[in-house]
Design an enzyme around this catalytic site. Structure first.
Site, PDB file in Angstrom:
ATOM      1  N   ASP A  30       0.831  -1.207   0.000  1.00  0.00           N
ATOM      2  CA  ASP A  30       0.000   0.000   0.000  1.00  0.00           C
ATOM      3  C   ASP A  30       0.868   1.261   0.000  1.00  0.00           C
ATOM      4  OD1 ASP A  30      -2.260   1.525   0.057  1.00  0.00           O
ATOM      5  OD2 ASP A  30      -2.807   1.069   2.133  1.00  0.00           O
ATOM      6  N   ASN A  78     -10.718  -3.237  -6.194  1.00  0.00           N
ATOM      7  CA  ASN A  78      -9.958  -2.261  -6.996  1.00  0.00           C
ATOM      8  C   ASN A  78     -10.619  -1.916  -8.336  1.00  0.00           C
ATOM      9  OD1 ASN A  78      -6.669  -3.359  -5.834  1.00  0.00           O
ATOM     10  ND2 ASN A  78      -7.938  -1.668  -5.110  1.00  0.00           N
TER      11      ASN A  78
HETATM   12  C1  FPP Z   1      -2.178   0.208  -3.171  1.00  0.00           C
HETATM   13  O1  FPP Z   1      -1.641   1.491  -3.251  1.00  0.00           O
HETATM   14  C2  FPP Z   1      -1.634  -0.584  -4.237  1.00  0.00           C
HETATM   15  C3  FPP Z   1      -2.369  -1.231  -5.171  1.00  0.00           C
HETATM   16  C4  FPP Z   1      -3.833  -1.168  -5.213  1.00  0.00           C
HETATM   17  C5  FPP Z   1      -1.750  -1.999  -6.232  1.00  0.00           C
HETATM   18  C6  FPP Z   1      -0.463  -2.675  -5.892  1.00  0.00           C
HETATM   19  C7  FPP Z   1       0.249  -2.850  -7.143  1.00  0.00           C
HETATM   20  C8  FPP Z   1       1.559  -2.761  -7.324  1.00  0.00           C
HETATM   21  C9  FPP Z   1       2.555  -2.636  -6.256  1.00  0.00           C
HETATM   22  C10 FPP Z   1       2.099  -2.794  -8.679  1.00  0.00           C
HETATM   23  C11 FPP Z   1       1.527  -3.904  -9.468  1.00  0.00           C
HETATM   24  C12 FPP Z   1       2.575  -4.781  -9.854  1.00  0.00           C
HETATM   25  C13 FPP Z   1       2.431  -5.932 -10.421  1.00  0.00           C
HETATM   26  C14 FPP Z   1       3.622  -6.604 -10.949  1.00  0.00           C
HETATM   27  C15 FPP Z   1       1.140  -6.595 -10.539  1.00  0.00           C
HETATM   28  P1  FPP Z   1      -2.628   2.731  -3.441  1.00  0.00           P
HETATM   29  O2  FPP Z   1      -2.709   3.007  -4.879  1.00  0.00           O
HETATM   30  O3  FPP Z   1      -3.942   2.439  -2.798  1.00  0.00           O
HETATM   31  O4  FPP Z   1      -1.855   3.828  -2.673  1.00  0.00           O
HETATM   32  P2  FPP Z   1      -2.478   5.057  -1.875  1.00  0.00           P
HETATM   33  O5  FPP Z   1      -3.270   4.487  -0.733  1.00  0.00           O
HETATM   34  O6  FPP Z   1      -1.271   5.811  -1.413  1.00  0.00           O
HETATM   35  O7  FPP Z   1      -3.313   5.819  -2.842  1.00  0.00           O
END
Ligand code: FPP
Length: 265
Positions: A30, A78
């Protein structure tokens, strides 16, 4: 971001190798969006940087003797995100598979997926399914990508599968719908039967569950499999999470007293 001096990495490594390391580490990756915002970049750049850290962590985990690492890459919730972000995430998944498949084969990494692949873009699904087949005999570590994964959805699919299996078993009989057959369908469902239908039926439960970025929730991730997991929350944003952070989490895990509902001897 504050980093430990490089010289402390081998020291930390040898220290944690003296005690049992978690067999299965689950990670809620996250903070990509916040990381991007802090750098004045768009959210997708945060995801890109987040995807780049996976490779090194996998190598460190594998070196340390961790056997399974589950990464929450895309949840069933998501889909609520903007279409551009969703497609950027699946593009990153495609890029990861395409660029790392040979390395996974060379380093004995088995790719596994938890989640419902039926609903993801066809191209990503084909790449993932092919990589699963190409790496299926690898033994060193399992990379379990959780894609379109949510515990509630997994449980719904598992219970449906349990019912289907019971009905199929009975339908194969000569006289399928007698009273004993119906009794068999209605017999108590135990956890073993549910477990056999979970996406994670072939891997051990989570020992250590890490969530980055300071949030303290499980967000529908491996709820059953984490029944006795040690929880580790860190303020570090996922794109900043490095092998030293992983080792610190393992070090903390090794200090915990796991009793699994029992008492100390
Ligand atoms: C949460 O951060 C992250 C996700 C929903 C996606 C996680 C994905 C990756 C690390 C990259 C994908 C990689 C592969 C190889 C599949 P957020 O976007 O919710 O962060 P925030 O809370 O700061 O907005």
């Amino acid at each position: 971001m504050s980093r430990e001096p490089a010289s402390s990495i081998p020291l930390l490594k040898s220290k944690i190798q003296k005690s049992p390391v978690p067999v299965h580490i689950g990670v809620i990756m996250d903070g990509n969006g916040r990381w991007a915002k802090k750098q004045g970049l768009n959210r997708n750049e945060g995801h890109r940087k987040g995807a780049q850290v996976i490779d090194g962590l996998l190598e460190t985990a594998s070196d340390l003797g961790v056997r399974v690492i589950s990464l929450y890459a895309f949840s069933t919730e998501n889909w609520k995100r903007p279409a551009t972000e969703i497609s950027a995430l699946f593009n990153l998944l495609d890029e990861f598979i395409l660029s790392k498949l040979e390395k996974m084969k060379a380093n004995s990494i088995r790719l596994k997926v938890s989640g419902n692949l039926k609903k993801i873009p066809k191209n990503s699904r084909q790449l993932v399914e092919n990589a699963i087949i190409e790496t299926e005999k690898n033994k060193k570590i399992v990379l379990n990508f959780c894609i379109n994964y949510g515990s509630m959805d997994e449980l719904e699919r598992a219970v449906t599968l349990v019912i289907q299996r019971r009905v199929e078993k009975i339908s194969a009989k000569k006289n399928p719908w007698d009273n004993s057959a119906i009794k068999n369908i209605l017999k108590k469902v135990d956890y073993k039967e549910i477990h056999s239908a979970l996406d994670t039926h072939d891997i051990p439960d989570v020992d250590l569950l890490i969530r980055t970025s300071g949030e303290m929730r499980l967000s529908n991730f491996m709820l059953l499999q984490s029944a006795y997991a040690e929880l580790y929350f860190t303020d570090t944003l996922w794109p900043d999470f490095s092998d030293i952070h992983l080792m610190q989490a393992i070090e903390e895990f090794q200090k915990r007293n796991r009793k699994f509902g029992g008492i100390d001897e």
